[in-house]
Structures are given as structure tokens and as C-alpha cells.
Design a protein around this motif. Structure first.
Motif, short mmCIF file in Angstrom:
data_model
loop_
_atom_site.label_atom_id
_atom_site.label_comp_id
_atom_site.label_asym_id
_atom_site.label_seq_id
_atom_site.Cartn_x
_atom_site.Cartn_y
_atom_site.Cartn_z
N SER A 267 0.82 -1.21 0.00
CA SER A 267 0.00 0.00 0.00
C SER A 267 0.86 1.26 0.00
CB SER A 267 -0.95 0.01 1.20
OG SER A 267 -0.22 0.14 2.40
N ARG A 268 2.04 1.19 0.60
CA ARG A 268 2.94 2.35 0.61
C ARG A 268 3.63 2.54 -0.73
NH1 ARG A 268 6.23 1.86 6.25
NH2 ARG A 268 4.48 2.27 7.63
N LEU A 269 4.13 1.44 -1.28
CA LEU A 269 4.85 1.49 -2.55
C LEU A 269 4.13 0.59 -3.54
CD1 LEU A 269 8.39 1.00 -0.98
CD2 LEU A 269 7.43 3.15 -1.76
N PRO A 270 3.16 1.10 -4.30
CA PRO A 270 2.29 0.27 -5.13
C PRO A 270 2.99 -0.61 -6.16
CG PRO A 270 1.44 2.50 -5.00
CD PRO A 270 2.78 2.51 -4.36
N ARG A 271 4.03 -0.19 -6.79
CA ARG A 271 4.68 -0.98 -7.84
C ARG A 271 5.95 -1.68 -7.35
NH1 ARG A 271 1.34 -2.84 -11.10
NH2 ARG A 271 -0.16 -1.31 -11.73
N ASN A 272 6.15 -1.75 -6.05
CA ASN A 272 7.31 -2.41 -5.49
C ASN A 272 7.02 -3.92 -5.40
OD1 ASN A 272 9.57 -3.19 -4.13
ND2 ASN A 272 9.28 -1.81 -2.39
N PRO A 273 7.84 -4.75 -6.01
CA PRO A 273 7.55 -6.20 -6.00
C PRO A 273 7.76 -6.86 -4.64
CG PRO A 273 9.64 -5.78 -7.09
CD PRO A 273 9.02 -4.44 -6.81
N ILE A 274 8.43 -6.20 -3.71
CA ILE A 274 8.68 -6.83 -2.41
C ILE A 274 7.38 -7.06 -1.66
CG2 ILE A 274 9.81 -6.53 -0.17
CD1 ILE A 274 12.04 -5.03 -1.65
N TYR B 132 -7.09 -9.91 -4.98
CA TYR B 132 -6.00 -8.94 -4.96
C TYR B 132 -5.24 -8.95 -6.28
CZ TYR B 132 -2.05 -6.24 -3.25
OH TYR B 132 -1.10 -5.26 -3.08
N ALA B 133 -4.93 -10.15 -6.78
CA ALA B 133 -4.18 -10.26 -8.04
C ALA B 133 -4.99 -9.72 -9.21
CB ALA B 133 -3.80 -11.72 -8.31
N TYR B 134 -6.29 -9.96 -9.21
CA TYR B 134 -7.15 -9.46 -10.29
C TYR B 134 -7.24 -7.93 -10.24
CZ TYR B 134 -11.21 -8.89 -13.29
OH TYR B 134 -12.05 -8.50 -14.29
N LYS B 135 -7.44 -7.40 -9.04
CA LYS B 135 -7.63 -5.96 -8.89
C LYS B 135 -6.37 -5.16 -9.20
CE LYS B 135 -9.35 -2.56 -5.61
NZ LYS B 135 -9.84 -2.33 -4.24
N PHE B 136 -5.23 -5.64 -8.72
CA PHE B 136 -3.99 -4.89 -8.86
C PHE B 136 -3.06 -5.45 -9.93
CE2 PHE B 136 -5.32 -4.07 -4.45
CZ PHE B 136 -5.46 -2.70 -4.53
N MET B 137 -3.56 -6.37 -10.76
CA MET B 137 -2.76 -6.97 -11.84
C MET B 137 -1.45 -7.55 -11.30
SD MET B 137 -4.45 -6.55 -14.70
CE MET B 137 -3.23 -6.67 -15.98
N SER B 138 -1.54 -8.30 -10.23
CA SER B 138 -0.37 -8.85 -9.54
C SER B 138 -0.06 -10.25 -10.05
CB SER B 138 -0.61 -8.86 -8.04
OG SER B 138 -0.83 -7.58 -7.55
N ARG B 139 0.53 -10.30 -11.18
CA ARG B 139 0.89 -11.58 -11.79
C ARG B 139 1.95 -12.31 -10.98
NH1 ARG B 139 1.53 -11.42 -18.23
NH2 ARG B 139 0.98 -13.57 -18.64
N LEU B 140 2.94 -11.58 -10.48
CA LEU B 140 4.00 -12.17 -9.67
C LEU B 140 3.42 -12.79 -8.40
CD1 LEU B 140 7.03 -12.58 -9.06
CD2 LEU B 140 7.01 -10.31 -8.01
N LEU B 141 2.54 -12.08 -7.74
CA LEU B 141 1.91 -12.58 -6.52
C LEU B 141 1.16 -13.88 -6.79
CD1 LEU B 141 0.55 -12.43 -3.68
CD2 LEU B 141 -1.13 -10.94 -4.71
N MET B 142 0.40 -13.91 -7.86
CA MET B 142 -0.40 -15.10 -8.17
C MET B 142 0.50 -16.30 -8.48
SD MET B 142 -3.49 -15.68 -8.07
CE MET B 142 -4.47 -17.12 -8.34
#
Length: 195
Positions: free
Chosen positions: A60-67, A112-122
Motif C-alpha cells: 500500500s505504501r509502494l504500489p509498484r514495489n515487487p517486495i 488482490y491479483a485481479y484488482k492490482f494486476m499482480s501476476r508475480l503474486l499469483m
């Protein structure tokens, strides 16, 4: 990143030593019988929730940070492993409890992955979910629990691979499911007469 490592390498080394000491203490306490099976499951759930909360806060603090995504994925992996051990290995939970817990984690990760396009997370979460039962060697055949486990994971894979056009999820789901069934078939060595 290199500059951060050069500046804080002693701190990172200290963290590694503390983690190694904690893991050694945890393993020793399990060997001595100080930690019961229920305590292990509780620790896994607490650890998964803590890592997930840290990942969500960082994301939430750094939206595009992969960590942040990596931490959330690791939290899902920890929770999947905990549910697997509780329901399949230790048989402390019935299959419906495992199904409900896994469904909650899978739905949360998928949304979460669908909403924020988090392919790495999924990819991290679902790979961890598929690998968790492979690391276990339960004493009895838990086919129904394993079937429910794979059903939940594969529905999430299918949904996101179609809705977001992430083709690698189909491949991971297919290979992971067959690998799990092959490992369990070899482990239990059922009778194949009549085939």
C-alpha cells in the motif's frame, strides 16, 4: 540494491544468524517434544498472517514495489502449507475446514491479483500452494482432502488465466496437478490389477 547491500551487509548477516538460531531452536524443540502439533499449526497461521500484513502494508505504501507482492505470496504459501499439514498430514482438521481455509486464502489472493494486476503474486502463491502437499508424506491416503485442495487451486488458476489472459497459469496448473497425482500414486503404490 547493490548500494543498500554494501551499506547494510553486517545487518543482513546478523539477520541471517538470528534466523538460523531461531530455526535451530524450533527444530530442537520439535525433536524434544516441547512443541505440539496444534502449536505448530497455530504458529504457521500466525506467521502467515504476520507476513501477509507486512506485505499488504508495504504494497500500500509502494504500489509498484515487487517486495510487497513477494511477501503476500510468501504469506499465502505459508498458509497453504499450514492448512495442508493440519488437514492432510496431521489430520487435526477435517477436509471441510481445510477447504474453507484454503478457499478464503485463494479468494483473497485471487481478488488482490485481479484488482492490482499482480501476476508475480499469483504465480508465487499458487506455486507454493501446489508444492505444499508434495513436501508431505502422510501416513494414510487422504485422496478426498487432496482433491478438494487441488479443486480450489485450479479454479483460481482457471479464473485468472481466462480473465487476465495470463497463459502461464494454465501451464502451471496442469503440470502441478499431474505432478502431485503422480507423486501420490508412487508414494501409496496402489494396486493396478485390471488396468
Amino acid at each position: 540494491m547493490q548500494e543498500m547491500v554494501n551499506r547494510h551487509w553486517t545487518s543482513l548477516l546478523g539477520v541471517l544468524f538470528v534466523m538460523a538460531a531461531f530455526i535451530t531452536l524450533f527444530k530442537y524443540s520439535i525433536v524434544q517434544g516441547w512443541i505440539t502439533e496444534s502449536m505448530k499449526i497455530g504458529f504457521g497461521m500466525l506467521c502467515g498472517a504476520g507476513v501477509g500484513a507486512a506485505g499488504l502494508k508495504l504494497a500500500s505504501r509502494l504500489p509498484r514495489n515487487p517486495i510487497g507482492e513477494i511477501l503476500i505470496g510468501m504469506a499465502a504459501c505459508i498458509l497453504y502449507a499450514t492448512f495442508s499439514f493440519a488437514g492432510i498430514f496431521y489430520r487435526l482438521w477435517d477436509p471441510m475446514t481445510v477447504l474453507l481455509g484454503m478457499s478464503a486464502v485463494t479468494i483473497g489472493i485471487s481478488v488482490y491479483a485481479y484488482k492490482f494486476m499482480s501476476r508475480l503474486l499469483m504465480n508465487i502463491a499458487m506455486l507454493g500452494g501446489l508444492l505444499s502437499p508434495l513436501l508431505m508424506r502422510p501416513e494414510t491416503d487422504q485422496v478426498f482432502a487432496l482433491f478438494l485442495y487441488l479443486l480450489v487451486l485450479n479454479v483460481a488458476f482457471l479464473f485468472l488465466s481466462i480473465s487476465r489472459n495470463w497463459h502461464e497459469l494454465r501451464f502451471i496448473s496442469f503440470i502441478g496437478s499431474w505432478l502431485m497425482y503422480i507423486v501420490y500414486f508412487i508414494h501409496y503404490n496402489p494396486s493396478t490389477e485390471g488396468f
